[in-house]
Scaffold this motif. Structure first.
Motif, PDB file in Angstrom:
ATOM      1  N   THR A  57       0.821  -1.205   0.000  1.00 20.88           N
ATOM      2  CA  THR A  57       0.000   0.000   0.000  1.00 20.88           C
ATOM      3  C   THR A  57       0.853   1.252   0.000  1.00 20.88           C
ATOM      4  O   THR A  57       2.025   1.239   0.383  1.00 20.88           O
ATOM      5  N   GLN A  58       0.232   2.342  -0.422  1.00 18.81           N
ATOM      6  CA  GLN A  58       0.919   3.632  -0.512  1.00 18.81           C
ATOM      7  C   GLN A  58      -0.096   4.741  -0.280  1.00 18.81           C
ATOM      8  O   GLN A  58      -1.254   4.624  -0.669  1.00 18.81           O
ATOM      9  N   VAL A  59       0.327   5.814   0.375  1.00 19.15           N
ATOM     10  CA  VAL A  59      -0.528   6.976   0.572  1.00 19.15           C
ATOM     11  C   VAL A  59       0.148   8.218   0.012  1.00 19.15           C
ATOM     12  O   VAL A  59       1.356   8.230  -0.227  1.00 19.15           O
ATOM     13  N   SER A  60      -0.644   9.227  -0.211  1.00 23.57           N
ATOM     14  CA  SER A  60      -0.129  10.536  -0.625  1.00 23.57           C
ATOM     15  C   SER A  60       0.760  10.459  -1.862  1.00 23.57           C
ATOM     16  O   SER A  60       1.733  11.199  -1.989  1.00 23.57           O
ATOM     17  N   GLY A  61       0.413   9.552  -2.782  1.00 21.95           N
ATOM     18  CA  GLY A  61       1.172   9.455  -4.015  1.00 21.95           C
ATOM     19  C   GLY A  61       2.620   9.055  -3.831  1.00 21.95           C
ATOM     20  O   GLY A  61       3.448   9.278  -4.713  1.00 21.95           O
ATOM     21  N   GLY A  62       2.932   8.457  -2.687  1.00 27.34           N
ATOM     22  CA  GLY A  62       4.311   8.052  -2.421  1.00 27.34           C
ATOM     23  C   GLY A  62       5.209   9.173  -1.951  1.00 27.34           C
ATOM     24  O   GLY A  62       6.429   8.985  -1.810  1.00 27.34           O
ATOM     25  N   ARG A  63       4.643  10.350  -1.698  1.00 27.16           N
ATOM     26  CA  ARG A  63       5.472  11.462  -1.223  1.00 27.16           C
ATOM     27  C   ARG A  63       5.909  11.211   0.229  1.00 27.16           C
ATOM     28  O   ARG A  63       5.153  10.669   1.029  1.00 27.16           O
ATOM     29  N   THR A  64       7.100  11.627   0.544  1.00 28.18           N
ATOM     30  CA  THR A  64       7.666  11.394   1.871  1.00 28.18           C
ATOM     31  C   THR A  64       6.925  12.203   2.929  1.00 28.18           C
ATOM     32  O   THR A  64       6.731  13.403   2.784  1.00 28.18           O
ATOM     33  N   GLY A  65       6.514  11.523   3.999  1.00 31.06           N
ATOM     34  CA  GLY A  65       5.923  12.203   5.138  1.00 31.06           C
ATOM     35  C   GLY A  65       7.001  12.643   6.113  1.00 31.06           C
ATOM     36  O   GLY A  65       8.195  12.492   5.845  1.00 31.06           O
ATOM     37  N   ALA A  66       6.577  13.177   7.242  1.00 34.31           N
ATOM     38  CA  ALA A  66       7.559  13.673   8.213  1.00 34.31           C
ATOM     39  C   ALA A  66       7.046  13.525   9.632  1.00 34.31           C
ATOM     40  O   ALA A  66       5.853  13.683   9.895  1.00 34.31           O
ATOM     41  N   VAL A  67       7.965  13.195  10.525  1.00 29.25           N
ATOM     42  CA  VAL A  67       7.712  13.164  11.963  1.00 29.25           C
ATOM     43  C   VAL A  67       8.533  14.273  12.600  1.00 29.25           C
ATOM     44  O   VAL A  67       9.719  14.437  12.285  1.00 29.25           O
ATOM     45  N   CYS A  68       7.910  15.027  13.509  1.00 37.57           N
ATOM     46  CA  CYS A  68       8.569  16.186  14.108  1.00 37.57           C
ATOM     47  C   CYS A  68       9.028  15.882  15.534  1.00 37.57           C
ATOM     48  O   CYS A  68       8.203  15.706  16.436  1.00 37.57           O
ATOM     49  N   ILE A  69      10.340  15.807  15.718  1.00 40.91           N
ATOM     50  CA  ILE A  69      10.892  15.738  17.073  1.00 40.91           C
ATOM     51  C   ILE A  69      11.235  17.174  17.451  1.00 40.91           C
ATOM     52  O   ILE A  69      12.340  17.669  17.205  1.00 40.91           O
ATOM     53  N   ALA A  70      10.240  17.859  18.018  1.00 37.97           N
ATOM     54  CA  ALA A  70      10.406  19.266  18.373  1.00 37.97           C
ATOM     55  C   ALA A  70      11.088  19.366  19.732  1.00 37.97           C
ATOM     56  O   ALA A  70      10.594  18.835  20.734  1.00 37.97           O
ATOM     57  N   ARG A  71      12.215  20.060  19.757  1.00 35.28           N
ATOM     58  CA  ARG A  71      13.039  20.154  20.968  1.00 35.28           C
ATOM     59  C   ARG A  71      13.083  21.593  21.459  1.00 35.28           C
ATOM     60  O   ARG A  71      13.403  22.512  20.698  1.00 35.28           O
ATOM     61  N   LEU A  72      12.761  21.774  22.732  1.00 36.01           N
ATOM     62  CA  LEU A  72      12.818  23.080  23.379  1.00 36.01           C
ATOM     63  C   LEU A  72      13.999  23.085  24.334  1.00 36.01           C
ATOM     64  O   LEU A  72      13.989  22.397  25.358  1.00 36.01           O
ATOM     65  N   ASP A  73      15.041  23.803  23.971  1.00 36.73           N
ATOM     66  CA  ASP A  73      16.228  23.859  24.814  1.00 36.73           C
ATOM     67  C   ASP A  73      16.006  24.819  25.979  1.00 36.73           C
ATOM     68  O   ASP A  73      15.288  25.822  25.852  1.00 36.73           O
ATOM     69  N   PRO A  74      16.625  24.542  27.131  1.00 38.14           N
ATOM     70  CA  PRO A  74      16.440  25.412  28.295  1.00 38.14           C
ATOM     71  C   PRO A  74      17.065  26.770  28.081  1.00 38.14           C
ATOM     72  O   PRO A  74      18.060  26.915  27.366  1.00 38.14           O
ATOM     73  N   THR A  75      16.482  27.758  28.715  1.00 36.74           N
ATOM     74  CA  THR A  75      17.056  29.102  28.696  1.00 36.74           C
ATOM     75  C   THR A  75      17.711  29.366  30.051  1.00 36.74           C
ATOM     76  O   THR A  75      17.406  28.716  31.047  1.00 36.74           O
ATOM     77  N   GLY A  76      18.618  30.309  30.079  1.00 35.14           N
ATOM     78  CA  GLY A  76      19.315  30.614  31.326  1.00 35.14           C
ATOM     79  C   GLY A  76      20.554  29.755  31.500  1.00 35.14           C
ATOM     80  O   GLY A  76      20.995  29.061  30.591  1.00 35.14           O
ATOM     81  N   ILE A  77      21.097  29.761  32.702  1.00 35.39           N
ATOM     82  CA  ILE A  77      22.370  29.082  32.952  1.00 35.39           C
ATOM     83  C   ILE A  77      22.229  27.900  33.901  1.00 35.39           C
ATOM     84  O   ILE A  77      23.229  27.319  34.329  1.00 35.39           O
ATOM     85  N   ASP A  78      20.987  27.535  34.263  1.00 38.06           N
ATOM     86  CA  ASP A  78      20.776  26.416  35.173  1.00 38.06           C
ATOM     87  C   ASP A  78      21.088  25.112  34.458  1.00 38.06           C
ATOM     88  O   ASP A  78      20.340  24.658  33.591  1.00 38.06           O
ATOM     89  N   GLU A  79      22.194  24.471  34.825  1.00 42.30           N
ATOM     90  CA  GLU A  79      22.641  23.268  34.133  1.00 42.30           C
ATOM     91  C   GLU A  79      21.770  22.049  34.453  1.00 42.30           C
ATOM     92  O   GLU A  79      21.883  21.008  33.818  1.00 42.30           O
ATOM     93  N   HIS A  80      20.906  22.173  35.447  1.00 46.42           N
ATOM     94  CA  HIS A  80      20.056  21.052  35.835  1.00 46.42           C
ATOM     95  C   HIS A  80      18.756  21.003  35.022  1.00 46.42           C
ATOM     96  O   HIS A  80      18.017  20.025  35.109  1.00 46.42           O
ATOM     97  N   VAL A  81      18.475  22.054  34.275  1.00 44.72           N
ATOM     98  CA  VAL A  81      17.275  22.076  33.433  1.00 44.72           C
ATOM     99  C   VAL A  81      17.584  21.396  32.102  1.00 44.72           C
ATOM    100  O   VAL A  81      18.546  21.750  31.423  1.00 44.72           O
ATOM    101  N   GLU A  82      16.780  20.406  31.740  1.00 48.28           N
ATOM    102  CA  GLU A  82      17.032  19.632  30.534  1.00 48.28           C
ATOM    103  C   GLU A  82      16.181  20.119  29.366  1.00 48.28           C
ATOM    104  O   GLU A  82      15.183  20.816  29.549  1.00 48.28           O
ATOM    105  N   ALA A  83      16.591  19.713  28.183  1.00 47.16           N
ATOM    106  CA  ALA A  83      15.770  19.958  27.004  1.00 47.16           C
ATOM    107  C   ALA A  83      14.470  19.185  27.141  1.00 47.16           C
ATOM    108  O   ALA A  83      14.413  18.137  27.798  1.00 47.16           O
ATOM    109  N   ARG A  84      13.426  19.697  26.501  1.00 52.57           N
ATOM    110  CA  ARG A  84      12.122  19.029  26.531  1.00 52.57           C
ATOM    111  C   ARG A  84      11.631  18.803  25.104  1.00 52.57           C
ATOM    112  O   ARG A  84      12.015  19.514  24.174  1.00 52.57           O
ATOM    113  N   TYR A  85      10.755  17.814  24.967  1.00 49.13           N
ATOM    114  CA  TYR A  85      10.271  17.399  23.655  1.00 49.13           C
ATOM    115  C   TYR A  85       8.744  17.404  23.646  1.00 49.13           C
ATOM    116  O   TYR A  85       8.101  17.100  24.655  1.00 49.13           O
TER     117      TYR A  85
END
Length: 222
Positions: A57-85
């Motif tokens: 089977t095939q969808v969308s005429g075989g055009r490539t889809g996409a998955v978004c791993i959206a990453r929010l990096d911490p602001t400031g200087i607190d080294e204990h705050v991690e990136a979030r997804y």
């Protein structure tokens, strides 16, 4: 597409394919439902000469889809705050259930994989980022036994300002994907715990997170 390691982990010794395929034709096509197409192919086992039929089977005429791993990096200087997804609840008619997933969608005509990822993130969450912040790290296939479609795994860097700018769309009904509910930014440990506890069951989301984790480890120990 970038690569953290250009050297294969295992030696490759591919011989001739065990199947010879021929007489492929379309047996079903519905242009109104994600341009869904079913192909029938007659195949012959190279060693025995036995023939059989297979369907893919095939969808969308075989055009490539996409998955978004959206990453929010911490602001400031607190080294204990991690990136979030970003993960969200998505209703799937195939399972008649809600599930946690990364935002994703099918490609449109004349779109690059990066443009597809950027558009899907905006449509599903209201977050709009420049395409330069979209990095396609790999392409995967959800099920190579049945599905023809390829999916781009896109890592997207998101800033606090992008989320602030998206709030009007997020708070206004109809401006984002009606299927999504309960979008959350979670850290790595939370994602790992959700996977370990069986709270994330979507195979594409699991595969993309595994790729992301492996890339992060490879960069750290390179």
């Amino acid at each position: 597409m970038t690569s953290v390691n250009d050297t294969p982990v295992l030696p490759i010794d591919d011989t001739e394919p065990p199947l010879i395929t021929q007489q492929e034709h379309i047996v079903f096509h519905d242009p109104t439902s994600a341009d869904y197409t079913v192909f029938e192919c007659q195949a012959t086992v190279r060693d025995t000469g036995k023939t059989f039929r297979m369907h893919t089977t095939q969808v969308s005429g075989g055009r490539t889809g996409a998955v978004c791993i959206a990453r929010l990096d911490p602001t400031g200087i607190d080294e204990h705050v991690e990136a979030r997804y970003l993960i969200a609840r998505h209703w799937r008619i195939s399972t008649h259930a809600w599930g946690w997933e990364f935002p994703r969608g099918m490609g449109e005509e004349h779109e690059s994989a990066e443009e597809t990822a950027r558009r899907e993130l905006k449509e599903e969450t209201g977050i709009d980022v420049p395409v330069e912040r979209v990095n396609v790290v790999q392409r995967i296939h959800a099920d190579t036994g049945v599905l023809r479609d390829s999916i781009a795994v896109a890592e997207i860097t998101v800033a606090d300002a992008d989320i602030d700018a998206a709030r009007p769309a997020i708070n206004h009904t109809g401006d984002t994907d009606w299927e999504l509910r309960n979008a959350h930014w979670v850290d790595t440990n939370t994602l790992r715990a959700m996977i370990a506890n069986g709270e994330i069951t979507d195979g594409i989301t699991l595969a993309c997170w595994a790729i992301h984790e492996c890339r992060e480890s490879a960069v750290q120990y390179k």
